[in-house]
Design a protein around this motif. Structure first.
Motif, mmCIF file in Angstrom:
data_model
loop_
_atom_site.group_PDB
_atom_site.id
_atom_site.type_symbol
_atom_site.label_atom_id
_atom_site.label_comp_id
_atom_site.label_asym_id
_atom_site.label_seq_id
_atom_site.Cartn_x
_atom_site.Cartn_y
_atom_site.Cartn_z
ATOM 1 N N LEU A 286 0.826 -1.202 0.000
ATOM 2 C CA LEU A 286 0.000 0.000 0.000
ATOM 3 C C LEU A 286 0.864 1.259 0.000
ATOM 4 N N GLY A 287 1.870 1.287 0.874
ATOM 5 C CA GLY A 287 2.747 2.444 0.934
ATOM 6 C C GLY A 287 3.494 2.677 -0.366
ATOM 7 N N SER A 288 3.988 1.606 -0.964
ATOM 8 C CA SER A 288 4.708 1.726 -2.232
ATOM 9 C C SER A 288 3.777 2.195 -3.340
ATOM 10 N N GLY A 289 2.562 1.645 -3.369
ATOM 11 C CA GLY A 289 1.606 2.047 -4.389
ATOM 12 C C GLY A 289 1.228 3.516 -4.269
ATOM 13 N N VAL A 290 1.027 3.966 -3.041
ATOM 14 C CA VAL A 290 0.685 5.376 -2.830
ATOM 15 C C VAL A 290 1.853 6.270 -3.225
ATOM 16 N N MET A 291 3.068 5.869 -2.895
ATOM 17 C CA MET A 291 4.239 6.655 -3.266
ATOM 18 C C MET A 291 4.344 6.782 -4.779
ATOM 19 N N ALA A 292 4.121 5.678 -5.490
ATOM 20 C CA ALA A 292 4.176 5.708 -6.951
ATOM 21 C C ALA A 292 3.054 6.577 -7.517
ATOM 22 N N ALA A 293 1.861 6.495 -6.931
ATOM 23 C CA ALA A 293 0.731 7.283 -7.407
ATOM 24 C C ALA A 293 0.955 8.772 -7.181
ATOM 25 N N LEU A 294 1.484 9.126 -6.020
ATOM 26 C CA LEU A 294 1.760 10.535 -5.726
ATOM 27 C C LEU A 294 2.801 11.097 -6.686
ATOM 28 N N GLY B 275 9.326 14.578 -3.338
ATOM 29 C CA GLY B 275 10.015 15.076 -2.156
ATOM 30 C C GLY B 275 9.499 14.484 -0.863
ATOM 31 N N TRP B 276 9.940 15.087 0.244
ATOM 32 C CA TRP B 276 9.656 14.515 1.549
ATOM 33 C C TRP B 276 8.168 14.475 1.910
ATOM 34 N N LEU C 17 6.768 11.042 3.228
ATOM 35 C CA LEU C 17 6.202 10.973 4.576
ATOM 36 C C LEU C 17 4.772 10.448 4.551
ATOM 37 N N ALA C 18 3.984 10.904 3.589
ATOM 38 C CA ALA C 18 2.594 10.454 3.507
ATOM 39 C C ALA C 18 2.512 8.956 3.251
ATOM 40 N N ALA C 19 3.310 8.455 2.301
ATOM 41 C CA ALA C 19 3.297 7.025 1.982
ATOM 42 C C ALA C 19 3.811 6.202 3.158
ATOM 43 N N ALA C 20 4.877 6.680 3.804
ATOM 44 C CA ALA C 20 5.446 5.953 4.939
ATOM 45 C C ALA C 20 4.460 5.898 6.101
ATOM 46 N N LEU C 21 3.781 7.007 6.380
ATOM 47 C CA LEU C 21 2.815 7.034 7.472
ATOM 48 C C LEU C 21 1.629 6.127 7.200
ATOM 49 N N LEU C 22 1.213 6.043 5.946
ATOM 50 C CA LEU C 22 0.092 5.172 5.597
ATOM 51 C C LEU C 22 0.452 3.709 5.853
ATOM 52 N N ALA C 23 1.630 3.300 5.389
ATOM 53 C CA ALA C 23 2.068 1.919 5.622
ATOM 54 C C ALA C 23 2.243 1.652 7.116
#
Length: 202
Positions: free
Chosen positions: A154-162, A169-170, A174-180
């Motif tokens: 989930l975190g990786s997918g959100v990071m790629a989508a963002l 950037g951070w 941070l958003a993807a890391a916090l979600l995971a």
């Protein structure tokens, strides 16, 4: 700052690898191997796939941190085991950080979002897979009953989508890391499990 967070994540992962060595009654060398594989394995595999020199071989700290974690567990493993709840929280933070950073690095090297997300998952859980294989355990990724790989996905997918949406950037990291991290912590708190095949005993 990012390197400090990276080293903290490596330290926590190394603790879990060394503790696995204690449970398997390995000697100090075996404990160190499991600690290093758990902490560095995912990042090394990612960098080799990206055809770059692994970051673990660019800084002495990436080698010394697993050594320090192994020494701590070697002498004080009963105390380390007692604070495992706190370590699991830090482990969840490391999981979130590694999946986001791994995806971001893969995107920087030109991979498409899907492949970058897959490499983010590899970064987060690859070391644990290597640890389990070396220790003679079924890799957690193959029976994700405690929702470990799913938060990384989930975190990786959100990071790629963002990133695909132009957010870099951070803040995106941070958003993807916090979600995971949040999903992993919630799964631990409420004992969430993935189902097995129909008709198979739990």
């Amino acid at each position: 700052m990012s390197q400090i967070l990276d080293l903290v994540g490596i330290f926590v992962f190394a603790l879990s690898g060394a503790l696995m060595g204690v449970r398997k009654r390995l000697d100090a060398v075996g404990m160190l191997v499991l600690a290093a594989m758990t902490a560095l394995g995912g990042g090394v595999v990612r960098d080799l796939i990206l055809n770059v020199r692994p970051i673990a071989f660019q800084s002495l700290g990436y080698i010394l941190v697993p050594v320090a974690a192994t020494v701590i567990v070697f002498f004080w493993h009963p105390h380390v085991a007692r604070v495992m709840p706190a370590i699991l929280v830090l482990d969840a933070a490391g999981l979130g950080l590694f999946c986001a950073v791994g995806t971001e690095k893969a995107l920087e090297y030109g991979l498409n979002p899907l492949h970058a997300a897959l490499l983010g998952v590899v970064t987060a859980v690859g070391g644990g897979m290597l640890r389990d294989v070396l220790a003679g355990e079924i890799p957690t990724l193959l029976y994700d009953r405690q929702l470990y790989a799913v938060p990384a996905m989930l975190g990786s997918g959100v990071m790629a989508a963002l990133s695909s949406s132009g957010l870099h950037g951070w803040p995106a990291t941070l958003a993807a890391a916090l979600l995971a991290f949040g999903l992993r912590i919630t799964a631990m708190r409420f004992n969430w499990r993935f189902p097995v095949a129909r008709g198979v005993a739990e």
